[in-house]
Design an enzyme around this catalytic site. Structure first.
Site, short mmCIF file in Angstrom:
data_model
loop_
_atom_site.label_atom_id
_atom_site.label_comp_id
_atom_site.label_asym_id
_atom_site.label_seq_id
_atom_site.Cartn_x
_atom_site.Cartn_y
_atom_site.Cartn_z
N SER A 38 1.77 -2.02 0.61
CA SER A 38 0.96 -1.50 -0.51
C SER A 38 1.07 -2.29 -1.80
CB SER A 38 1.33 -0.05 -0.79
OG SER A 38 0.84 0.76 0.24
N LYS B 208 -2.17 -3.56 -2.97
CA LYS B 208 -3.16 -2.71 -3.65
C LYS B 208 -3.38 -3.16 -5.10
CE LYS B 208 -2.18 1.20 -0.60
NZ LYS B 208 -1.35 2.39 -0.38
N TYR C 286 3.93 6.04 -6.47
CA TYR C 286 3.52 7.33 -5.88
C TYR C 286 4.15 8.52 -6.60
CZ TYR C 286 2.71 3.74 -2.42
OH TYR C 286 2.34 2.60 -1.82
N VAL D 103 5.72 -0.07 1.66
CA VAL D 103 6.69 0.41 2.65
C VAL D 103 7.37 -0.72 3.43
CG1 VAL D 103 5.74 2.74 2.92
CG2 VAL D 103 4.92 0.90 4.41
N TYR E 212 -8.30 -3.12 5.04
CA TYR E 212 -7.13 -2.44 4.47
C TYR E 212 -5.86 -2.77 5.27
CZ TYR E 212 -3.80 1.19 3.31
OH TYR E 212 -2.64 1.83 2.96
N1 GLN Z 1 0.11 0.18 5.54
C1 GLN Z 1 0.80 1.29 4.96
C2 GLN Z 1 0.03 2.57 5.26
O1 GLN Z 1 -1.15 2.50 5.25
C3 GLN Z 1 0.92 1.11 3.48
C4 GLN Z 1 1.64 2.23 2.81
C5 GLN Z 1 2.58 1.78 1.73
O2 GLN Z 1 3.03 0.67 1.66
N2 GLN Z 1 2.97 2.73 0.91
O3 GLN Z 1 0.57 3.60 5.50
#
Ligand code: GLN
Length: 320
Positions: A79, A82, A256, A274, A204
């Site tokens: 993420s 993003k 988050y 993550v 994505y």
């Molecule tokens: N690819 C992970 C997902 O879609 C990304 C989530 C993250 O890094 N918080 O769940």
């Protein structure tokens, strides 16, 4: 006589190599005693990462780079991507982007579906999965070769022409992305996705599967520290105002439902993934990237958060 306060933003005051070495020692101690969090094994390819890894890179706007530990070992950025996809989408779509994605913290986990029903398919912010999926949809609407353009953007920002998608992680994301598939279809039902849902998800998943290291990532967000100017290419890639706004959303939503804790303990705009990476921005001064694959219960790198906390406590380099 009034004492002149120390200015933490004067980098000459800080011995960054010594500080990073000290943080590294502390983190290694925690790793040795098993305090490294849990891997994001809901994506099977991430379950194989050794939990004892830790890297940190600090890049000043003068171009000085300091690293410790596994700062050159690549990992899936997840993420953290993003931030870059939001930057691309804002450039393509302009501020109309904010009609389709909000900029409030969600207070819910990054992959939650619950708010979308009440909020008519408008995700709370671009950094939860729902928001990033809408952002990916916008990139698809404006780019004929969205993944090629995203790769070109990431390579230019990081100065690493070889960086690419990790195909085994991508496969794993495709196979295990049930919640993301649900999110995308749900948002589509509110007409907030305009392209083929499968293509949106593919972009994505690919952005999450990009393989980079701490040095690449610290470089890749230099434009957020330097009013929109990329340190690697010298180009003004977004306006100073837009860089400020992206930093604001990172501060309030980048980690988050732990964004409040992060503001409290670290005090910097930051974005986690993550895969265990967190990038952080000290506006006008420097960027940081930490990586340690073990996560806390909110999905943020446990030791990465600890290292950033130590860094800002020691230096006073927070935005507050
Ligand atoms: N690819 C992970 C997902 O879609 C990304 C989530 C993250 O890094 N918080 O769940």
């Amino acid at each position: 006589m009034r004492k002149i306060p120390h200015n933490p933003y004067d980098l000459g005051r800080h011995d960054l190599p010594a500080l990073l070495a000290e943080i590294h020692d502390d983190v290694r101690e925690r790793i040795a005693s098993g305090r490294f969090g849990t891997l994001a094994d809901y994506i099977p390819a991430l379950a194989d990462t050794p939990s004892d890894r830790f890297g940190m890179a600090a890049l000043t706007l003068d171009g000085d780079l300091h690293t410790v530990g596994d700062a050159c070992e690549p990992f899936p950025i997840q993420s953290v991507s993003k931030v870059h996809s939001l930057t691309m989408a804002l450039e393509a779509e302009g501020d109309d982007l904010w009609k389709r994605v909000g900029r409030e913290p969600s207070g819910d986990p990054f992959n939650s579906l619950v708010q979308l029903e009440h909020e008519h398919g408008i995700p709370r912010n671009p950094f939860i999965n729902a928001g990033a999926i809408v952002v990916a949809d916008m990139i698809l609407s404006h780019h004929a070769d969205p993944l090629d353009d995203l790769l070109a953007f990431m390579r230019a920002r990081s100065g690493n022409a070889a960086l690419d998608v990790d195909c085994s992680v991508l496969d794993s994301e495709r196979g295990a992305g049930f919640r993301n598939v649900a999110l995308a279809n749900f948002i589509r039902s509110f007409d907030n996705i305009h392209n083929d849902v499968a293509k949106v998800l593919e972009l994505y998943f690919a952005q999450c599967s990009l393989r980079m290291n701490c040095v690449d990532l610290a470089r890749s967000v230099s434009y957020l520290a330097d009013r929109g100017r990329c340190l690697v290419t010298g180009e003004q890639i977004i306006s100073a105002e837009r860089a400020t706004r992206i930093n604001a959303v990172m501060m309030t939503c980048g980690t988050y439902d732990a964004a409040g804790e992060f503001a409290f303990h670290v005090g910097l705009p930051a974005k986690s993934g993550v895969g265990g990476a967190i990038v952080a921005v000290v506006p006008h001064v420097m960027t940081l990237c930490v990586w340690s694959p073990g996560l806390d219960d909110k999905g943020n790198s446990l030791l990465g958060g600890y290292a950033l906390h130590r860094f800002t406590r020691k230096t006073g380099l927070s935005v507050f």
